[in-house]
Design a protein around this motif. Structure first.
Motif, PDB file in Angstrom:
ATOM      1  N   VAL A  76      -3.390  38.591  19.176  1.00 50.84           N
ATOM      2  CA  VAL A  76      -2.292  37.779  19.680  1.00 50.84           C
ATOM      3  C   VAL A  76      -2.686  36.320  19.547  1.00 50.84           C
ATOM      4  O   VAL A  76      -3.794  35.928  19.897  1.00 50.84           O
ATOM      5  N   THR A  77      -1.777  35.515  19.010  1.00 47.65           N
ATOM      6  CA  THR A  77      -2.000  34.082  18.870  1.00 47.65           C
ATOM      7  C   THR A  77      -0.784  33.337  19.408  1.00 47.65           C
ATOM      8  O   THR A  77       0.216  33.948  19.768  1.00 47.65           O
ATOM      9  N   ALA A  78      -0.873  32.042  19.447  1.00 47.80           N
ATOM     10  CA  ALA A  78       0.260  31.208  19.851  1.00 47.80           C
ATOM     11  C   ALA A  78       0.642  30.314  18.687  1.00 47.80           C
ATOM     12  O   ALA A  78      -0.214  29.774  17.987  1.00 47.80           O
ATOM     13  N   LEU A  79       1.940  30.194  18.435  1.00 45.72           N
ATOM     14  CA  LEU A  79       2.473  29.309  17.398  1.00 45.72           C
ATOM     15  C   LEU A  79       3.409  28.319  18.054  1.00 45.72           C
ATOM     16  O   LEU A  79       4.007  28.607  19.076  1.00 45.72           O
ATOM     17  N   SER A  80       3.562  27.127  17.431  1.00 43.67           N
ATOM     18  CA  SER A  80       4.597  26.260  17.963  1.00 43.67           C
ATOM     19  C   SER A  80       5.925  26.911  17.663  1.00 43.67           C
ATOM     20  O   SER A  80       6.131  27.452  16.601  1.00 43.67           O
ATOM     21  N   CYS A  81       6.784  26.852  18.642  1.00 45.12           N
ATOM     22  CA  CYS A  81       8.062  27.551  18.579  1.00 45.12           C
ATOM     23  C   CYS A  81       8.967  26.929  17.527  1.00 45.12           C
ATOM     24  O   CYS A  81       9.128  25.728  17.488  1.00 45.12           O
ATOM     25  N   SER A  82       9.568  27.768  16.689  1.00 47.38           N
ATOM     26  CA  SER A  82      10.436  27.264  15.630  1.00 47.38           C
ATOM     27  C   SER A  82      11.850  27.834  15.698  1.00 47.38           C
ATOM     28  O   SER A  82      12.684  27.467  14.898  1.00 47.38           O
ATOM     29  N   GLU A  94       5.164  27.124  23.264  1.00 47.39           N
ATOM     30  CA  GLU A  94       4.581  27.959  22.225  1.00 47.39           C
ATOM     31  C   GLU A  94       5.109  29.376  22.365  1.00 47.39           C
ATOM     32  O   GLU A  94       5.396  29.841  23.457  1.00 47.39           O
ATOM     33  N   CYS A  95       5.239  30.048  21.222  1.00 45.13           N
ATOM     34  CA  CYS A  95       5.687  31.433  21.199  1.00 45.13           C
ATOM     35  C   CYS A  95       4.491  32.334  20.901  1.00 45.13           C
ATOM     36  O   CYS A  95       3.541  31.934  20.252  1.00 45.13           O
ATOM     37  N   ARG A  96       4.591  33.561  21.353  1.00 45.71           N
ATOM     38  CA  ARG A  96       3.577  34.570  21.080  1.00 45.71           C
ATOM     39  C   ARG A  96       3.781  35.050  19.654  1.00 45.71           C
ATOM     40  O   ARG A  96       4.895  35.281  19.212  1.00 45.71           O
ATOM     41  N   ALA A  97       2.689  35.179  18.930  1.00 44.26           N
ATOM     42  CA  ALA A  97       2.747  35.679  17.562  1.00 44.26           C
ATOM     43  C   ALA A  97       1.556  36.613  17.352  1.00 44.26           C
ATOM     44  O   ALA A  97       0.631  36.644  18.159  1.00 44.26           O
ATOM     45  N   LEU A  98       1.612  37.357  16.274  1.00 45.62           N
ATOM     46  CA  LEU A  98       0.516  38.253  15.935  1.00 45.62           C
ATOM     47  C   LEU A  98      -0.140  37.775  14.651  1.00 45.62           C
ATOM     48  O   LEU A  98       0.530  37.281  13.745  1.00 45.62           O
ATOM     49  N   ARG A  99      -1.442  37.948  14.574  1.00 51.47           N
ATOM     50  CA  ARG A  99      -2.186  37.655  13.353  1.00 51.47           C
ATOM     51  C   ARG A  99      -2.724  38.992  12.856  1.00 51.47           C
ATOM     52  O   ARG A  99      -3.338  39.747  13.593  1.00 51.47           O
ATOM     53  N   TYR A 105       2.454  36.233  12.205  1.00 47.06           N
ATOM     54  CA  TYR A 105       3.831  36.730  12.200  1.00 47.06           C
ATOM     55  C   TYR A 105       4.501  36.420  13.527  1.00 47.06           C
ATOM     56  O   TYR A 105       3.972  36.761  14.576  1.00 47.06           O
ATOM     57  N   GLU A 106       5.671  35.784  13.473  1.00 43.13           N
ATOM     58  CA  GLU A 106       6.460  35.602  14.691  1.00 43.13           C
ATOM     59  C   GLU A 106       7.163  36.916  15.012  1.00 43.13           C
ATOM     60  O   GLU A 106       7.334  37.269  16.165  1.00 43.13           O
ATOM     61  N   LEU A 112       4.090  47.856  10.795  1.00 46.72           N
ATOM     62  CA  LEU A 112       3.191  47.884  11.953  1.00 46.72           C
ATOM     63  C   LEU A 112       3.880  48.502  13.168  1.00 46.72           C
ATOM     64  O   LEU A 112       3.241  49.196  13.959  1.00 46.72           O
ATOM     65  N   ILE A 113       5.164  48.290  13.310  1.00 50.07           N
ATOM     66  CA  ILE A 113       5.912  48.895  14.420  1.00 50.07           C
ATOM     67  C   ILE A 113       5.890  50.414  14.274  1.00 50.07           C
ATOM     68  O   ILE A 113       5.626  51.143  15.234  1.00 50.07           O
ATOM     69  N   GLY A 114       6.137  50.903  13.075  1.00 49.96           N
ATOM     70  CA  GLY A 114       6.108  52.344  12.833  1.00 49.96           C
ATOM     71  C   GLY A 114       4.737  52.951  13.074  1.00 49.96           C
ATOM     72  O   GLY A 114       4.611  54.008  13.696  1.00 49.96           O
ATOM     73  N   ARG A 115       3.697  52.278  12.604  1.00 51.17           N
ATOM     74  CA  ARG A 115       2.331  52.784  12.820  1.00 51.17           C
ATOM     75  C   ARG A 115       1.973  52.792  14.299  1.00 51.17           C
ATOM     76  O   ARG A 115       1.319  53.724  14.778  1.00 51.17           O
TER      77      ARG A 115
END
Length: 124
Positions: A76-82, A94-99, A105-106, A112-115
């Protein structure tokens, strides 16, 4: 394998109550992927419930387990919200994102959802 999958999408603010026309692209993509997963799993005899909640921390949980704990290599990472339609984006939040595999990925990639759904069903 468990016979029930509860998918919970947690997101802060009043985005939970927005009409489908007001949901950001991330939400629409997620809803489409979850609907497909539901259809496939129910054909296999697995009951699928989807819950949207206004809660923090934000994230996607499968039978109560966050996606990043189900799959190796996700952090889990943080990105500036876009996103312009997100209530939490006001004021430079900041928004939560995945690396995963070196990319951020925002929106969680559909594969990945299916897995994560399959992995959650295997967890006792």
């Amino acid at each position: 394998m468990k016979k029930e999958l509860i998918i919970e999408w947690r997101h802060a603010g009043n985005a939970v109550n927005k009409s489908p026309g007001g949901v950001e692209e991330t939400g629409m993509t997620l809803a489409a992927v979850l609907a497909e997963i539901r259809m496939l799993l129910e054909m296999e005899g697995v009951t699928v419930r989807m819950i949207e909640t206004d809660a923090e921390p934000e994230g996607l949980l499968f039978n109560g387990i966050p996606v990043e704990r189900l799959l190796e290599g996700i952090e889990v990472t943080a990105l500036s919200c876009s996103c312009a339609s997100c209530d939490s984006c006001e004021g430079g939040a900041e928004c939560r994102a995945l690396r995963y595999n070196g990319e951020a990925y925002e929106a969680i990639p559909p594969d990945l959802i299916g897995r994560a759904a399959v992995k959650a069903l295997e967890v006792e």
